[in-house]
Design a protein around this motif. Structure first.
Motif, PDB file in Angstrom:
ATOM      1  N   GLU A 111      -5.513   4.797 -13.415  1.00  0.00           N
ATOM      2  CA  GLU A 111      -5.137   3.443 -12.994  1.00  0.00           C
ATOM      3  C   GLU A 111      -4.099   2.845 -13.942  1.00  0.00           C
ATOM      4  OE1 GLU A 111      -4.746   0.261 -10.662  1.00  0.00           O
ATOM      5  OE2 GLU A 111      -5.895   2.034 -10.162  1.00  0.00           O
ATOM      6  N   ASP A 112      -4.266   3.062 -15.241  1.00  0.00           N
ATOM      7  CA  ASP A 112      -3.293   2.558 -16.222  1.00  0.00           C
ATOM      8  C   ASP A 112      -1.924   3.196 -16.006  1.00  0.00           C
ATOM      9  OD1 ASP A 112      -5.160   0.895 -17.406  1.00  0.00           O
ATOM     10  OD2 ASP A 112      -5.573   2.257 -19.077  1.00  0.00           O
ATOM     11  N   ASP A 135       0.823  -1.214   0.000  1.00  0.00           N
ATOM     12  CA  ASP A 135       0.000   0.000   0.000  1.00  0.00           C
ATOM     13  C   ASP A 135       0.858   1.265   0.000  1.00  0.00           C
ATOM     14  OD1 ASP A 135      -2.336  -1.467  -0.047  1.00  0.00           O
ATOM     15  OD2 ASP A 135      -2.683  -1.324   2.115  1.00  0.00           O
ATOM     16  N   THR A 136       1.971   1.237   0.714  1.00  0.00           N
ATOM     17  CA  THR A 136       2.874   2.385   0.760  1.00  0.00           C
ATOM     18  C   THR A 136       3.455   2.650  -0.624  1.00  0.00           C
ATOM     19  OG1 THR A 136       3.423   1.921   3.059  1.00  0.00           O
ATOM     20  CG2 THR A 136       4.949   3.335   1.832  1.00  0.00           C
ATOM     21  N   LEU A 137       3.908   1.599  -1.290  1.00  0.00           N
ATOM     22  CA  LEU A 137       4.451   1.739  -2.634  1.00  0.00           C
ATOM     23  C   LEU A 137       3.396   2.301  -3.574  1.00  0.00           C
ATOM     24  CD1 LEU A 137       6.697   1.338  -4.713  1.00  0.00           C
ATOM     25  CD2 LEU A 137       5.894  -1.025  -4.986  1.00  0.00           C
ATOM     26  N   ARG A 138       2.196   1.774  -3.512  1.00  0.00           N
ATOM     27  CA  ARG A 138       1.119   2.253  -4.380  1.00  0.00           C
ATOM     28  C   ARG A 138       0.822   3.729  -4.117  1.00  0.00           C
ATOM     29  NH1 ARG A 138      -2.053   0.121  -7.910  1.00  0.00           N
ATOM     30  NH2 ARG A 138      -3.945   1.204  -8.467  1.00  0.00           N
ATOM     31  N   ASN A 139       0.797   4.138  -2.852  1.00  0.00           N
ATOM     32  CA  ASN A 139       0.540   5.546  -2.522  1.00  0.00           C
ATOM     33  C   ASN A 139       1.625   6.452  -3.087  1.00  0.00           C
ATOM     34  OD1 ASN A 139      -1.839   4.976  -1.168  1.00  0.00           O
ATOM     35  ND2 ASN A 139      -0.837   4.821   0.820  1.00  0.00           N
ATOM     36  N   GLN A 141       1.532   1.308 -15.065  1.00  0.00           N
ATOM     37  CA  GLN A 141       2.727   1.452 -15.902  1.00  0.00           C
ATOM     38  C   GLN A 141       3.944   1.811 -15.059  1.00  0.00           C
ATOM     39  OE1 GLN A 141       1.701   4.275 -18.963  1.00  0.00           O
ATOM     40  NE2 GLN A 141       0.332   2.838 -20.002  1.00  0.00           N
ATOM     41  N   VAL A 142       3.766   2.702 -14.091  1.00  0.00           N
ATOM     42  CA  VAL A 142       4.886   3.103 -13.228  1.00  0.00           C
ATOM     43  C   VAL A 142       5.277   1.932 -12.320  1.00  0.00           C
ATOM     44  CG1 VAL A 142       5.644   4.676 -11.401  1.00  0.00           C
ATOM     45  CG2 VAL A 142       4.315   5.564 -13.330  1.00  0.00           C
ATOM     46  N   LEU A 143       4.291   1.231 -11.768  1.00  0.00           N
ATOM     47  CA  LEU A 143       4.598   0.066 -10.935  1.00  0.00           C
ATOM     48  C   LEU A 143       5.368  -0.989 -11.728  1.00  0.00           C
ATOM     49  CD1 LEU A 143       1.261  -0.343  -8.927  1.00  0.00           C
ATOM     50  CD2 LEU A 143       3.523   0.145  -7.961  1.00  0.00           C
ATOM     51  N   THR A 144       4.966  -1.214 -12.963  1.00  0.00           N
ATOM     52  CA  THR A 144       5.665  -2.181 -13.818  1.00  0.00           C
ATOM     53  C   THR A 144       7.096  -1.730 -14.070  1.00  0.00           C
ATOM     54  OG1 THR A 144       3.613  -2.899 -14.870  1.00  0.00           O
ATOM     55  CG2 THR A 144       5.654  -3.288 -16.091  1.00  0.00           C
ATOM     56  N   ALA A 145       7.283  -0.442 -14.355  1.00  0.00           N
ATOM     57  CA  ALA A 145       8.637   0.088 -14.596  1.00  0.00           C
ATOM     58  C   ALA A 145       9.511  -0.072 -13.352  1.00  0.00           C
ATOM     59  CB  ALA A 145       8.558   1.549 -15.024  1.00  0.00           C
ATOM     60  N   VAL A 175       2.257   9.995 -10.045  1.00  0.00           N
ATOM     61  CA  VAL A 175       1.453  10.131 -11.264  1.00  0.00           C
ATOM     62  C   VAL A 175       0.647  11.429 -11.220  1.00  0.00           C
ATOM     63  CG1 VAL A 175      -0.488   9.148 -12.573  1.00  0.00           C
ATOM     64  CG2 VAL A 175       1.368   7.663 -11.774  1.00  0.00           C
ATOM     65  N   LEU A 176       0.075  11.746 -10.077  1.00  0.00           N
ATOM     66  CA  LEU A 176      -0.697  12.985  -9.953  1.00  0.00           C
ATOM     67  C   LEU A 176       0.188  14.220 -10.127  1.00  0.00           C
ATOM     68  CD1 LEU A 176      -3.042  12.081  -6.975  1.00  0.00           C
ATOM     69  CD2 LEU A 176      -3.716  12.492  -9.351  1.00  0.00           C
ATOM     70  N   ARG A 177       1.394  14.175  -9.584  1.00  0.00           N
ATOM     71  CA  ARG A 177       2.332  15.304  -9.673  1.00  0.00           C
ATOM     72  C   ARG A 177       2.865  15.504 -11.082  1.00  0.00           C
ATOM     73  NH1 ARG A 177       5.303  13.150  -5.513  1.00  0.00           N
ATOM     74  NH2 ARG A 177       6.928  12.637  -6.990  1.00  0.00           N
TER      75      ARG A 177
END
Length: 77
Positions: free
Chosen positions: A36-37, A11-15, A41-45, A21-23
């Motif tokens: 969400e996409d 959850d910390t990583l996702r936050n 994409q960032v999580l995959t990278a 992504v928002l920034r």
């Protein structure tokens, strides 16, 4: 300093990724990707090692940088 992604709770990583992504408001090409996409994409990278989590002691912050662009000497710049 690079933070290993497996050192963080899921959850910390996702936050962190959602905040990034928002920034960034990153351009994803001709087709606009959903929030969400973009997060996926960032999580995959991160999982593939193309980008890294970087902690700056000077700014007491975490950012996501392309692995090739990160240099240890720049972490507090």
């Amino acid at each position: 300093m690079i933070i290993p992604i497996d050192a963080l709770e899921k959850d910390t990583l996702r936050n962190i990724v959602e905040s990034f992504v928002l920034r960034e408001g990153t351009d994803y090409g001709e087709v606009e990707a959903s929030f969400e996409d973009k997060v996926e994409q960032v999580l995959t990278a991160l999982k593939q090692g193309d980008v890294v989590l970087v902690y700056s002691e000077l700014h007491d912050s975490v950012n996501i940088r392309e692995k090739g662009d990160y240099r240890e000497s720049e972490e507090d710049a």
